[in-house]
Write an enzyme that holds these catalytic residues in place. Sequence first.
Site, mmCIF file in Angstrom:
data_model
loop_
_atom_site.group_PDB
_atom_site.id
_atom_site.type_symbol
_atom_site.label_atom_id
_atom_site.label_comp_id
_atom_site.label_asym_id
_atom_site.label_seq_id
_atom_site.Cartn_x
_atom_site.Cartn_y
_atom_site.Cartn_z
ATOM 1 N N LYS A 92 -96.648 -35.093 -79.169
ATOM 2 C CA LYS A 92 -96.603 -36.274 -78.291
ATOM 3 C C LYS A 92 -95.455 -37.215 -78.676
ATOM 4 O O LYS A 92 -94.840 -37.826 -77.805
ATOM 5 C CB LYS A 92 -97.949 -37.007 -78.328
ATOM 6 C CG LYS A 92 -99.129 -36.194 -77.768
ATOM 7 C CD LYS A 92 -98.958 -35.811 -76.299
ATOM 8 C CE LYS A 92 -100.263 -35.291 -75.689
ATOM 9 N NZ LYS A 92 -100.105 -34.884 -74.291
ATOM 10 N N TYR A 112 -100.647 -32.410 -82.883
ATOM 11 C CA TYR A 112 -100.714 -33.166 -81.617
ATOM 12 C C TYR A 112 -99.812 -34.409 -81.681
ATOM 13 O O TYR A 112 -99.080 -34.703 -80.739
ATOM 14 C CB TYR A 112 -102.180 -33.531 -81.391
ATOM 15 C CG TYR A 112 -102.525 -34.173 -80.084
ATOM 16 C CD1 TYR A 112 -102.700 -33.409 -78.923
ATOM 17 C CD2 TYR A 112 -102.719 -35.551 -79.992
ATOM 18 C CE1 TYR A 112 -103.063 -34.012 -77.725
ATOM 19 C CE2 TYR A 112 -103.078 -36.153 -78.804
ATOM 20 C CZ TYR A 112 -103.254 -35.384 -77.673
ATOM 21 O OH TYR A 112 -103.614 -35.983 -76.485
ATOM 22 N N ALA A 130 -97.167 -34.778 -83.493
ATOM 23 C CA ALA A 130 -95.774 -34.307 -83.467
ATOM 24 C C ALA A 130 -95.357 -33.987 -82.042
ATOM 25 O O ALA A 130 -94.263 -34.373 -81.594
ATOM 26 C CB ALA A 130 -95.626 -33.066 -84.351
#
Length: 242
Positions: free
Chosen positions: A157, A153, A155
């Site tokens: 975002k 997550y 990575a």
Amino acid sequence: MRYALVTGGSRGLGRAICLRLSRQGYPVIINYKSNSEAALETKRLIEEQGGQAELLPFDVSDKEQVEKALDGWLEQHQEDYVAVLVNNAGIRRDNLMVFMQDDDWSSVLNTNLNSFFYVTRRLLKGMMTKRWGRIINVASLSGLKGLAGQTNYSAAKAALIGATKALAQEVAPRKITVNAVAPGFIATDMTSELNEEELKKMIPVGRFGRPEEVAAAVAFLAQEDASYITGNVISINGGLYT
Ligand code: NAP
């Protein structure tokens, strides 16, 4: 006519964003994956406040579905375009990296990041032709700070924030702004199993945020007046800094 499209508009932050953009005068396209009941409720709430809304279900992580749905919409709306795009749909599949399965990695990357590419690429042409647009990407504190248990997550975002900054520079001459918001802990289905009592101790404001508090920042970025703000990330996290 200028429309607003909110991906993942059926619930949580997306619903609050749909309602807020509708109050700003936009007819709203509510995207979602499968929860028709929740999407219809968002539509009903928009209509109750005097706005206009339509449903457009598709899986943002599936390139073919995205293109088919958006091509169909554009075909039926020759005179219209999506002027405000909010890339909000997202999922999390938390696990320590040592235990993380291939699907936990790829589904989070596909839904939170590749979706941005599929949806935005398709709608960018309309904004460029009309020489006006607002693209707002819903990132996360996790993409700024990195959170243990969320390598997938974080990575996705963080990459979304990088793409926001790059695209902002590409399209600025066409009066299209591209920004991100980075919420901290907001009370939605996504965070419903977290221990708020415990976690709120580290949040200076002392509580989880409300979806409406994220929607207010998105609405601000969508305004005409926000035309000189681009390539930025607004944190909405109750002071929970990186
Ligand atoms: P949520 O309550 O779980 O709602 C998720 C929304 O995304 C639903 O509308 C869902 O549609 C849609 N969605 C999920 N996968 C999809 C797909 N493949 N295709 C199309 N739509 C899909 O989540 P939320 O808390 O509102 O989160 C919204 C965004 O904010 C996400 O990007 C999330 O990463 C980000 N965010 C949330 C928080 C937080 O604390 N809540 C913090 C930081 C960032 P269905 O209803 O059909 O399932």
